[in-house]
Motif scaffolding. Structure first.
Motif, PDB file in Angstrom:
ATOM      1  N   CYS A 100       4.256   4.333   4.707  1.00 54.92           N
ATOM      2  CA  CYS A 100       5.116   3.599   3.765  1.00 54.92           C
ATOM      3  C   CYS A 100       4.898   2.087   3.855  1.00 54.92           C
ATOM      4  N   PRO A 148      12.302   4.091   8.799  1.00 52.15           N
ATOM      5  CA  PRO A 148      11.356   4.189   7.673  1.00 52.15           C
ATOM      6  C   PRO A 148      10.981   5.635   7.331  1.00 52.15           C
ATOM      7  N   SER A 149      10.720   5.837   6.079  1.00 48.26           N
ATOM      8  CA  SER A 149      10.272   7.141   5.585  1.00 48.26           C
ATOM      9  C   SER A 149       8.939   7.522   6.258  1.00 48.26           C
ATOM     10  N   ARG A 165       5.529  10.288   6.866  1.00 44.13           N
ATOM     11  CA  ARG A 165       4.624  11.321   6.347  1.00 44.13           C
ATOM     12  C   ARG A 165       4.011  12.047   7.549  1.00 44.13           C
ATOM     13  N   TYR A 220       7.113  15.825   0.849  1.00 43.27           N
ATOM     14  CA  TYR A 220       6.087  14.893   0.383  1.00 43.27           C
ATOM     15  C   TYR A 220       4.679  15.355   0.750  1.00 43.27           C
TER      16      TYR A 220
END
Lengths: 196, 387
Positions: free
Chosen positions: B31, B129-130, B132, B296
């Motif tokens: 991100c 924070p997002s 992955r 995601y």
């Protein structure tokens, strides 16, 4: 059983992509990988056979051939092989079409039901033949389509399949001497190298 | 010691303890946020050989952690994958050096929403924070460097763990020899995302959620998190497994009217218990963060949405395993991965294991599953000349 067919390695180009339908314990793929550096994959449904493939490092995919091969793209393999399994398929002629769609060439082996031994077994005993090649009783056999060398020749002609090579196998006397003279009567196992 | 041998079953790795490391290198997340440092909690089982070629990385799934095998002092329950990790087991600690790490964003000691944000001096909470799957891979890569491991003999994971293994094969193709991808998928289906959203909504609807800033207010959305877990839990099991285990048996009350107790089915009591147990051990922000990470994930997004083009970057061998009754990540998902790998010309084997245990099957004892994993890894150990 696969090692009987080691001569088919002469029909396989080095480094080619190979798909073995019903690959068993993976011995043919293992041999061709070491001798011809093929990129080989086997399809199999028997769990013991799958374990053997994994233990020897052969690429094996659990897939039921009777449920179709439409996950494989046209011409995605150089050669598609099927040893001694066509007679156990639900629709052998469609499997044959699929093999020639996926591979540029295919190699097929099958037990010849036209051999004089099976003919004699049925004629004189009046019972469904139980032979070395077809070692099952009629009720428990996985082999649901019995066909002869001549039947297969006719099928290839009907479907415009090009026979690149054919080879006849018979080990017992006198079959081993007479198999090329009169294949339908003296062949135990027929081996075909086909293309479209 | 006599009591210890009683509580640790045969072939268990026995007592284990976690380690913590401060990764003192910046980690740039997908991100864009940079974590200047981060902490990782991990466990190791077995011994790294002198060639340093026998290391296996275990990747956990949504609710997992670093405690994959063995027992903590005083605990009666072993780590979450003890059936498969240990001396002589499928992932054999006599032959491999096994690393199991709690990933960032989770809540078992590694940097995550319950940690302090060094920039503000306050707990991260909903501001974490997002993430992955690739962020987990990059963080694991930093741990790998810390442990001075050059190349993993295998990266192994189930579910979200399998996604990390696949991501490893694309991001660092020369850093692993094998990827073992179990009950996984290249991306979530609409149905998968739907269940995750219901779970997130359950958490956010809890009045104690406070927009994710519950820790700062000394509150916790326990009810919402329990509900989220109950929804998830049902999707990890099969109809048949639930029927076999609980049927319509009652935990209390009856239909004859001879007791005053309210009627409660065993499945109700079980699910409520599982939900409450989970919410007392897990962080709601982590749950939201990691379910979004799952949503995601799309293996081939950056490869023109072509799984084949994606896997063309891989160099390792693959083993794929699926379970027949898994409707969360069904066998079809594993077959798709296998097909793409074959088209990409990679070495791959795939077995579809018969099981009535649903998605959870990857955690549970199963003869064939155990045999497949053992055979695959035994051959690998032989090749590496490990012990």
């Amino acid at each position: 059983m696969n090692h009987n067919f080691s001569f088919i390695s002469g029909w396989i180009r080095s480094g080619s992509r190979l798909l073995d339908l019903g690959c068993g314990d993976g011995s043919l793929l293992a041999d061709l990988t070491s001798s011809h550096n093929v990129r080989g994959y086997g399809l199999e449904i028997d769990s013991d056979s799958i374990e053997k493939c994994i233990a020897r490092g052969v690429n094996v995919v659990e897939q039921d051939l009777n449920r179709g091969l439409d996950n494989f793209a046209d011409n995605s393999f150089d050669t598609v092989v099927m040893t001694q399994a066509l007679q156990a398929m639900r629709y052998p002629h469609l499997v044959l079409d699929e093999m020639l769609r996926i591979g540029s060439e295919c190699i097929i082996t099958f037990p010849n039901f036209g051999s004089w031994r099976t003919r004699a077994y049925l004629a004189f005993r009046g019972r469904m033949p139980v032979t070395k090649q077809l070692a099952y009783q009629w009720y428990d056999t996985p082999n649901i389509h019995f066909f002869t060398y001549s039947d297969f020749e006719a099928l290839c002609q009907e479907r415009n399949i090009n026979v690149m090579h054919r080879k006849f196998i018979a080990e017992q006397f006198p079959d081993n001497l007479l198999k090329n003279l009169w294949p339908n009567l003296f062949t135990e196992t027929a081996v075909y190298h086909l293309s479209r | 010691m006599a009591s210890l041998s009683l509580q640790t079953p045969a072939k268990s790795i026995g007592l284990v303890s976690p380690q913590k490391v401060l990764i003192d290198k910046p980690l740039t997340l997908a991100c864009g946020t940079v974590l200047p440092t981060h902490e990782l909690v991990f466990e190791t089982y077995g011994t790294l050989n002198s060639d340093k070629n026998n290391a296996i990385l275990i990747c956990h799934a949504l609710s997992g952690n670093h405690h994959a095998a063995g027992f903590y002092e005083g605990d009666s329950k072993p780590g979450w994958w003890d059936h498969y990790i240990g001396p002589g087991k499928a992932i054999d600690s006599d032959r491999f050096f096994i690393v199991s790490v709690n990933n960032i964003g989770s809540c078992f000691g590694s940097t995550g929403p319950t940690s302090t944000n060094p920039a503000t001096g306050r707990v991260w909470g909903a501001d974490f924070p997002s993430l992955r799957a690739r962020d987990w891979v990059e963080s694991q890569k930093l741990l790998m460097e810390h442990l001075a491991i050059e190349c993993w003999a295998a990266v192994i994971g189930g579910s979200l763990g399998g996604m990390q293994a696949m991501r490893w094969s694309l991001e660092h193709p020369d850093k692993l020899l094998n990827a073992v991808v179990i009950a996984s998928s290249m991306k979530l289906s609409a149905q998968n995302i739907a269940f995750n959203e219901i779970a997130r909504r359950a958490i956010k609807s809890d009045p104690n959620f406070c927009d994710g800033n519950y820790l700062q207010q000394n509150r916790a959305p326990l009810h919402g998190l329990a509900l989220a877990r109950m929804i998830g839990h049902v999707t990890y099991l099969s109809d048949e497994a639930l029927g076999k285990k609980f049927g319509r048996e009652l935990a209390s009350g009856d239909f004859i009217g001879s007791t005053e107790d309210p009627i409660e089915f065993q499945i109700e009591s079980y699910l409520n218990y599982q939900g409450d147990k989970f919410s007392s051990n897990f962080d709601a922000n982590s749950y939201i963060l990691i379910t979004k990470m799952l949503d995601y994930f799309d293996l081939s997004r950056e490869y023109g949405n072509s799984p084949v083009s994606a896997f063309e970057h891989a160099q390792c061998n693959f083993l794929l395993i699926s379970f027949s009754s898994d409707w969360r990540f069904s066998p079809k998902r594993s077959q798709e991965i296998t097909d793409a790998l074959i088209t990409a010309g990679k070495n791959v084997s795939y077995t579809a294991i018969e099981s009535n245990q649903g998605h959870d099957a990857f955690l549970l004892p199963n003869d064939r599953y155990q045999k497949t994993l053992s055979n695959y890894l035994r051959r690998l150990a032989d090749q590496l000349g490990a012990a």
